[in-house]
Design an enzyme around this catalytic site. Structure first.
Site, PDB file in Angstrom:
ATOM      1  N   HIS A   1       0.852  -1.188   0.000  1.00 47.56           N
ATOM      2  CA  HIS A   1       0.000   0.000   0.000  1.00 47.56           C
ATOM      3  C   HIS A   1       0.890   1.241   0.000  1.00 47.56           C
ATOM      4  O   HIS A   1       2.051   1.181   0.424  1.00 47.56           O
ATOM      5  CB  HIS A   1      -0.883   0.024   1.240  1.00 47.56           C
TER       6      HIS A   1
ATOM      7  N   GLU B   1       1.007   3.849   1.900  1.00 50.71           N
ATOM      8  CA  GLU B   1       1.551   4.207   3.208  1.00 50.71           C
ATOM      9  C   GLU B   1       2.719   3.312   3.587  1.00 50.71           C
ATOM     10  O   GLU B   1       3.736   3.782   4.108  1.00 50.71           O
ATOM     11  CB  GLU B   1       0.476   4.069   4.304  1.00 50.71           C
TER      12      GLU B   1
END
Length: 171
Positions: free
Chosen positions: A55, A57
Site C-alpha cells: 500500500h 503508506e
C-alpha cells in the site's frame, strides 16, 4: 482548508497517486515528512507486484525508515490521499508517526475515522494526531475517475466477450 505547508505535501502525495494510476493501480499516494523534507514516498503497488502489503503508506514508511535508518519515526508526519486501512494504521502506530494528514475518507475500509479509530485508541502504546479532509475533493475525484474507468473497461470487455460469443455462433 489546508494551509500552504499541508497543501505542498498533499500535492506530493497526489503526485504519487497519479503515478499509481498510470500503472492501473488504485490511485493512492503517500509521503513521509521529517523536518519539512520528504523522506519517504509511496504509491500503491499491490496489483503490480501481487503483494498484499504494498500500500502507498507502507511503501512511504519503508522508504522513510531506510532514509532515516530507524523504524521509529516520532518526528515524522504522514500525508496520504485516502484514509488508511487497518494494516496501514497499525504500521503508522508502530512507527510512532507524529501526525497523519489524509484527504478522502474510506467508508469501506478506513481505520482512522470511518470504521475504526485506531490512531486515537488509548489502549495502544502510541496515539497519532489526525487531520482529515486535506484536499478532500481532489483526492476523492482522482479515486472516482479511476473507478469509473475500471467500470467502463469491464463493461467494454463484457460486451466484447458477448459479441465474440455471438460471432462464434454465426460461423
Amino acid at each position: 482548508m489546508a494551509n500552504e505547508f499541508q497543501q505542498k505535501f498533499m500535492d506530493a502525495a497526489l503526485e504519487e497517486a497519479r503515478l499509481a494510476m498510470t500503472i492501473d493501480e488504485v490511485p493512492i499516494g503517500a509521503v513521509v515528512v521529517w523536518r519539512g523534507q520528504i523522506v519517504g514516498r509511496g504509491h500503491n503497488l499491490t496489483e503490480h507486484f501481487q503483494h498484499v502489503s504494498y500500500h502507498a503508506e507502507m511503501m512511504a514508511l519503508d522508504e522513510a525508515c531506510s532514509t532515516l535508518h530507524s523504524w521509529r519515526l516520532p518526528e515524522c508526519d504522514l500525508y496520504v490521499t485516502l484514509e488508511p486501512c487497518i494494516m496501514c494504521s497499525g504500521a503508522i502506530i508502530n512507527s510512532r508517526i507524529r501526525h497523519l494528514y489524509f484527504g478522502a475518507a474510506d467508508p469501506k475500509a478506513g481505520a482512522v475515522e470511518s470504521l475504526y479509530h485506531l490512531l486515537a485508541d488509548q489502549r495502544l502504546n502510541h496515539q497519532v494526531t489526525v487531520t482529515s479532509g486535506v484536499d478532500r475533493d481532489q483526492c476523492s475525484r482522482l479515486l472516482k475517475t479511476f473507478f469509473k474507468r475500471v467500470r467502463q473497461r469491464k463493461k467494454a470487455e463484457k460486451r466484447a466477450r458477448r459479441y465474440g460469443h455471438y460471432m462464434d455462433q454465426q460461423k
